[in-house]
Design a protein around this motif. Structure first.
Motif, short mmCIF file in Angstrom:
data_model
loop_
_atom_site.label_atom_id
_atom_site.label_comp_id
_atom_site.label_asym_id
_atom_site.label_seq_id
_atom_site.Cartn_x
_atom_site.Cartn_y
_atom_site.Cartn_z
N LEU A 124 5.91 -2.74 -21.73
CA LEU A 124 5.62 -1.55 -20.44
C LEU A 124 4.26 -2.06 -20.33
O LEU A 124 4.23 -1.70 -18.47
N ALA A 125 3.44 -2.24 -20.57
CA ALA A 125 1.83 -1.97 -20.53
C ALA A 125 1.66 -3.03 -19.80
O ALA A 125 1.15 -2.92 -18.72
N ARG A 126 2.00 -4.51 -20.31
CA ARG A 126 1.89 -5.92 -19.53
C ARG A 126 2.22 -5.37 -17.74
O ARG A 126 1.82 -5.94 -17.33
N GLU A 127 3.59 -4.85 -18.00
CA GLU A 127 4.20 -4.54 -16.67
C GLU A 127 3.31 -3.58 -15.71
O GLU A 127 3.37 -3.71 -14.32
N ARG A 132 -0.03 -2.68 -11.64
CA ARG A 132 -1.19 -2.69 -10.59
C ARG A 132 -2.04 -3.89 -9.46
O ARG A 132 -2.76 -3.43 -8.63
N ILE A 133 -2.02 -4.38 -10.75
CA ILE A 133 -2.78 -5.86 -10.00
C ILE A 133 -1.89 -6.12 -8.65
O ILE A 133 -2.52 -6.40 -7.64
N ALA A 134 -0.50 -6.41 -8.58
CA ALA A 134 -0.20 -6.35 -6.97
C ALA A 134 0.27 -5.13 -6.13
O ALA A 134 -0.05 -5.49 -4.89
N LEU A 135 0.05 -3.66 -7.08
CA LEU A 135 -0.61 -3.04 -6.26
C LEU A 135 -2.08 -3.38 -4.69
O LEU A 135 -2.20 -3.05 -4.47
N GLY A 136 -2.72 -3.75 -5.64
CA GLY A 136 -4.12 -3.56 -5.05
C GLY A 136 -4.39 -4.60 -3.88
O GLY A 136 -5.17 -4.32 -3.16
N GLU A 137 -2.82 -5.56 -3.84
CA GLU A 137 -2.85 -6.37 -2.69
C GLU A 137 -2.14 -6.16 -1.28
O GLU A 137 -1.70 -6.20 -0.48
N VAL A 138 -1.46 -4.55 -1.65
CA VAL A 138 -1.06 -4.29 -0.86
C VAL A 138 -1.35 -2.90 -0.47
O VAL A 138 -2.47 -2.79 -0.98
N ALA A 139 -1.00 -3.31 1.45
CA ALA A 139 -1.44 -1.77 2.21
C ALA A 139 -1.22 -0.49 1.46
O ALA A 139 0.39 -0.42 1.41
N THR A 140 -2.65 0.10 1.16
CA THR A 140 -1.94 1.74 1.18
C THR A 140 -2.16 2.81 2.69
O THR A 140 -1.92 1.69 3.67
N ARG A 141 -1.10 3.71 2.66
CA ARG A 141 -1.31 4.68 3.27
C ARG A 141 -2.25 4.51 4.50
O ARG A 141 -2.19 4.41 5.47
N ASP A 142 -2.95 5.26 3.70
CA ASP A 142 -4.53 5.71 4.11
C ASP A 142 -5.46 4.29 5.47
O ASP A 142 -5.73 4.65 6.05
N PHE A 143 -5.14 3.31 4.72
CA PHE A 143 -5.20 1.51 5.14
C PHE A 143 -4.73 1.54 6.85
O PHE A 143 -4.80 0.86 7.13
N LEU A 144 -3.08 2.03 6.55
CA LEU A 144 -2.49 1.51 7.68
C LEU A 144 -2.50 2.51 8.51
O LEU A 144 -2.46 2.32 9.86
N ARG A 145 -3.10 3.83 8.53
CA ARG A 145 -3.12 4.59 9.42
C ARG A 145 -4.57 4.41 9.82
O ARG A 145 -4.22 4.65 10.84
N SER A 146 -5.16 4.31 8.96
CA SER A 146 -6.89 3.72 10.14
C SER A 146 -6.85 2.79 10.78
O SER A 146 -7.74 2.87 11.83
N GLU A 147 -5.81 1.35 9.99
CA GLU A 147 -5.48 0.60 11.72
C GLU A 147 -4.61 0.71 12.44
O GLU A 147 -4.88 0.42 13.86
N LEU A 148 -3.93 1.83 12.13
CA LEU A 148 -3.10 2.06 13.14
C LEU A 148 -3.38 3.48 14.31
O LEU A 148 -3.62 2.90 15.60
N ALA A 149 -4.78 3.84 13.62
CA ALA A 149 -5.28 4.73 14.85
C ALA A 149 -6.14 3.73 15.75
O ALA A 149 -6.56 3.59 16.33
N ARG A 150 -7.12 2.76 14.96
CA ARG A 150 -7.82 1.60 15.31
C ARG A 150 -7.15 0.68 16.37
O ARG A 150 -7.98 0.86 17.71
N LEU A 151 -5.76 0.45 16.06
CA LEU A 151 -5.14 0.13 17.10
C LEU A 151 -4.96 0.53 18.33
O LEU A 151 -4.65 0.34 19.22
#
Length: 206
Positions: A124-127, A132-151
């Motif tokens: 489970l620790a390895r999983e 966590r490594i996979a989620l590090g490459e996924v867009a977070t909610r704050d990032f999406l909000r900032s990108e949508l605001a900029r767009l």
């Protein structure tokens, strides 16, 4: 004789000759010994044994001489207690051995379960680390909000530029048509004066 030899099987040990001892079930005898040891290890056994010995002493001391079956020095009582002790000790040891065997089995089972739980925890620790490594490459909610605001800002700026361009085109089309609505300033006043400084078009007529 030949038939007897044929009946004998070589894959089984030969039965010992001589006196055959009675066989018993070790498991049943072990449960019986544990029951006796468990009963002897209670307070009721001590109380009952004390009452019996006190009654024995009282009868063989206070009763008439012809009714005493074990007079003073109480030889028979000593023999009974010795026999009880000689049988109680092996029975208690047998019960303790069985309890030790059960504890060993329980310890092995606990060790096996602990090993399995450790392996599951490591898996489970390895999983979790992989997630966590996979989620590090996924867009977070704050990032999406900032990108949508900029767009949205870029779209608003593009809409404003488009409106300005359309307004200029309309103004240019109105200027070429020979008239321009009053009260609306022009964005490009450079066309009012020529290089020679003379007014042209509508400015001269004014």
């Amino acid at each position: 004789m030949s038939e007897q030899r044929r009946a004998e099987r070589l894959d089984q040990p030969r039965e010992p000759r001589g006196v055959k001892l009675p066989r018993f079930d070790p498991e049943a005898f072990g449960r019986w010994s544990e029951g006796i040891a468990r009963g002897m290890g209670t307070a009721n056994f001590i109380v009952y044994m004390t009452v019996v010995i006190a009654a024995w002493f009282g009868w063989n001391t206070l009763a008439p001489a012809n009714l005493r079956f074990d007079p003073y020095t109480f030889t028979f009582l000593t023999l009974v207690l010795s026999l009880q002790a000689s049988y109680a000790a092996p029975l208690i040891l047998l019960a303790q051995n069985r309890q030790t065997d059960r504890d060993r089995v329980a310890l092995d089972e606990d060790r096996r379960r602990a090993t399995m739980q450790k392996a599951d925890t490591e898996y489970l620790a390895r999983e979790v680390a992989a997630l966590r490594i996979a989620l590090g490459e996924v867009a977070t909610r704050d990032f999406l909000r900032s990108e949508l605001a900029r767009l949205a800002e870029e779209l608003d700026a593009a809409a404003q530029r488009r409106q300005r361009l359309e307004r200029r085109q309309q103004e240019r089309g109105a200027g070429r048509g020979g008239g321009e609505p009053l009260g609306e300033p022009r964005d490009e006043p450079a066309g009012d004066l020529t290089r020679s400084g003379r007014l042209e078009g509508p400015a001269r007529e004014r």
